[in-house]
Scaffold this motif. Structure first.
Motif, short mmCIF file in Angstrom:
data_model
loop_
_atom_site.label_atom_id
_atom_site.label_comp_id
_atom_site.label_asym_id
_atom_site.label_seq_id
_atom_site.Cartn_x
_atom_site.Cartn_y
_atom_site.Cartn_z
N PRO A 1 0.79 -1.23 0.00
CA PRO A 1 0.00 0.00 0.00
C PRO A 1 0.83 1.28 0.00
O PRO A 1 0.47 2.25 -0.67
CB PRO A 1 -0.82 -0.12 1.29
CG PRO A 1 -0.81 -1.57 1.64
CD PRO A 1 0.49 -2.09 1.16
N GLU B 1 4.13 -7.00 6.20
CA GLU B 1 3.73 -7.23 4.81
C GLU B 1 4.91 -7.03 3.87
O GLU B 1 5.12 -7.81 2.93
CB GLU B 1 2.59 -6.29 4.41
CG GLU B 1 2.11 -6.52 2.99
CD GLU B 1 0.94 -5.63 2.59
OE1 GLU B 1 0.49 -5.75 1.44
OE2 GLU B 1 0.49 -4.84 3.43
N CYS C 1 -3.11 -5.10 12.33
CA CYS C 1 -3.36 -3.67 12.13
C CYS C 1 -2.84 -3.26 10.75
O CYS C 1 -1.68 -3.50 10.42
CB CYS C 1 -2.66 -2.86 13.21
SG CYS C 1 -2.92 -1.08 13.08
N PRO C 2 -3.69 -2.63 9.92
CA PRO C 2 -3.24 -2.20 8.60
C PRO C 2 -2.13 -1.16 8.70
O PRO C 2 -2.07 -0.40 9.68
CB PRO C 2 -4.51 -1.58 7.98
CG PRO C 2 -5.64 -2.20 8.73
CD PRO C 2 -5.12 -2.38 10.13
N ALA D 1 -12.70 -3.08 14.81
CA ALA D 1 -13.12 -3.34 13.44
C ALA D 1 -14.44 -4.08 13.43
O ALA D 1 -14.79 -4.77 14.39
CB ALA D 1 -12.06 -4.17 12.71
N GLU E 1 -16.93 -6.40 10.51
CA GLU E 1 -16.90 -7.08 9.22
C GLU E 1 -18.22 -6.88 8.49
O GLU E 1 -19.29 -6.99 9.09
CB GLU E 1 -16.63 -8.57 9.43
CG GLU E 1 -16.41 -9.34 8.14
CD GLU E 1 -15.93 -10.76 8.40
OE1 GLU E 1 -15.76 -11.51 7.44
OE2 GLU E 1 -15.72 -11.12 9.60
N ASP F 1 -15.31 -7.46 3.90
CA ASP F 1 -14.44 -6.31 4.10
C ASP F 1 -14.49 -5.87 5.56
O ASP F 1 -15.48 -6.10 6.26
CB ASP F 1 -14.87 -5.14 3.21
CG ASP F 1 -14.56 -5.36 1.74
OD1 ASP F 1 -14.00 -6.42 1.40
OD2 ASP F 1 -14.89 -4.47 0.94
N LEU G 1 -11.11 3.67 8.26
CA LEU G 1 -10.41 2.95 7.20
C LEU G 1 -11.26 1.79 6.72
O LEU G 1 -11.88 1.08 7.51
CB LEU G 1 -9.07 2.41 7.72
CG LEU G 1 -8.24 1.57 6.73
CD1 LEU G 1 -7.73 2.45 5.59
CD2 LEU G 1 -7.06 0.90 7.43
N HIS G 2 -11.28 1.62 5.40
CA HIS G 2 -11.91 0.45 4.76
C HIS G 2 -10.79 -0.46 4.30
O HIS G 2 -9.89 -0.05 3.57
CB HIS G 2 -12.77 0.92 3.58
CG HIS G 2 -13.13 -0.19 2.64
ND1 HIS G 2 -13.09 -0.05 1.27
CD2 HIS G 2 -13.54 -1.46 2.88
CE1 HIS G 2 -13.45 -1.18 0.69
NE2 HIS G 2 -13.74 -2.05 1.64
N TRP G 3 -10.82 -1.74 4.72
CA TRP G 3 -9.77 -2.70 4.39
C TRP G 3 -10.41 -3.89 3.67
O TRP G 3 -11.20 -4.63 4.26
CB TRP G 3 -9.11 -3.16 5.68
CG TRP G 3 -7.75 -3.79 5.56
CD1 TRP G 3 -7.39 -5.03 5.99
CD2 TRP G 3 -6.57 -3.23 5.00
NE1 TRP G 3 -6.06 -5.26 5.74
CE2 TRP G 3 -5.52 -4.17 5.13
CE3 TRP G 3 -6.29 -1.99 4.38
CZ2 TRP G 3 -4.23 -3.93 4.67
CZ3 TRP G 3 -5.00 -1.77 3.93
CH2 TRP G 3 -3.99 -2.72 4.07
N LEU H 1 -7.11 -8.44 1.84
CA LEU H 1 -5.90 -7.92 2.46
C LEU H 1 -5.85 -8.20 3.96
O LEU H 1 -4.80 -8.06 4.58
CB LEU H 1 -5.79 -6.41 2.23
CG LEU H 1 -5.60 -5.94 0.79
CD1 LEU H 1 -5.50 -4.42 0.75
CD2 LEU H 1 -4.36 -6.57 0.18
N ALA H 2 -6.98 -8.57 4.53
CA ALA H 2 -7.05 -8.77 5.97
C ALA H 2 -6.35 -10.07 6.38
O ALA H 2 -6.56 -11.11 5.75
CB ALA H 2 -8.50 -8.79 6.44
#
Length: 228
Positions: free
Chosen positions: A50, A71, A122-123, A133, A135, A149, A218-220, A224-225
């Protein structure tokens, strides 16, 4: 553009470097092993993580002047073919409180109010402190959000609807204990709110009472999760 992390398991990777090896030294060894230049690695890495990565970023990593995220560690291992160290740096996690919907009703989502439920890494760029968070359930928020997401938000300990959430996409709980993701607008009377659906085909909820509302930070995407 962000790509989904591969399903490589760190535990299955045989380390070629000692556990005590600092990550900057591991990076230098990975470059030597692959024969890649810092510029070549930066170009490949920039396409799959990212955050922006250039040659100076990789140089700072190699000098120990910039941390290497979990990552980035995995991606460098994939690109260079050099296995990760035997011990992976700990990554902060965030609790998943439950699920929310947009057009379809979802029961109250604080299934794990004390953080005893599942966790997600954590992103990058997001502080885990005070953040939880939820879902997405169902496809009622397509094409904005998809099922699975994750949405991250900070919920204050007190109930209510702060002024700074008005006009924004929020995670909310209504008076019936149902969880939603909606754009919050002022209602026709004090204490009531219009909940605007993210899906143009869904109906707006008019003059709803809310227990609380928290702005989505934040949208993840689901792919990616990394759930723990």
């Amino acid at each position: 553009m962000m790509f989904a992390c591969s399903d490589i398991l760190f535990a299955d990777m045989i380390a070629r470097t000692p556990i005590s090896t600092p990550l900057n030294e591991w990076l230098i060894q990975a470059l030597d092993f692959s024969g890649m230049s810092q510029s070549a690695l930066a170009e490949r890495l920039d396409a799959v993580v990212p955050k922006k990565v250039d040659r100076s970023t990789v140089n700072k990593m190699a000098l120990g002047k910039r941390a290497i995220s979990a990552e980035e560690l995995l991606r460098i291992a994939e690109i260079t073919g050099f296995d990760v160290p035997g011990e992976i740096p700990s990554t902060p996690t965030i609790a998943i409180a439950g699920t929310v919907g947009a057009g379809a009703q979802v029961p109250v989502f604080d299934a794990y109010p004390k953080g005893g439920g599942p966790q997600v890494e954590c992103p990058p760029g997001l502080s885990p402190h005070g953040v939880v968070a939820v879902e997405i359930a169902g496809d009622s928020m397509e094409p904005v959000f998809s099922a699975g997401d994750l949405l991250f938000y900070t919920r204050h300990t007190h109930d209510g609807v702060p002024n700074d959430v008005i006009g924004h996409r929020c995670v909310v709980e209504d008076e019936d204990g149902m969880g939603w993701v909606k754009q919050v607008k002022p209602g026709d009377e004090p204490g009531l709110f219009h909940l605007i659906s993210l899906n143009p085909g869904a109906n707006t909820m008019w003059n709803k009472g809310l227990k609380w509302a928290a702005r989505v930070r934040l949208h993840w995407p689901a792919e990616l999760a990394r759930k723990i």
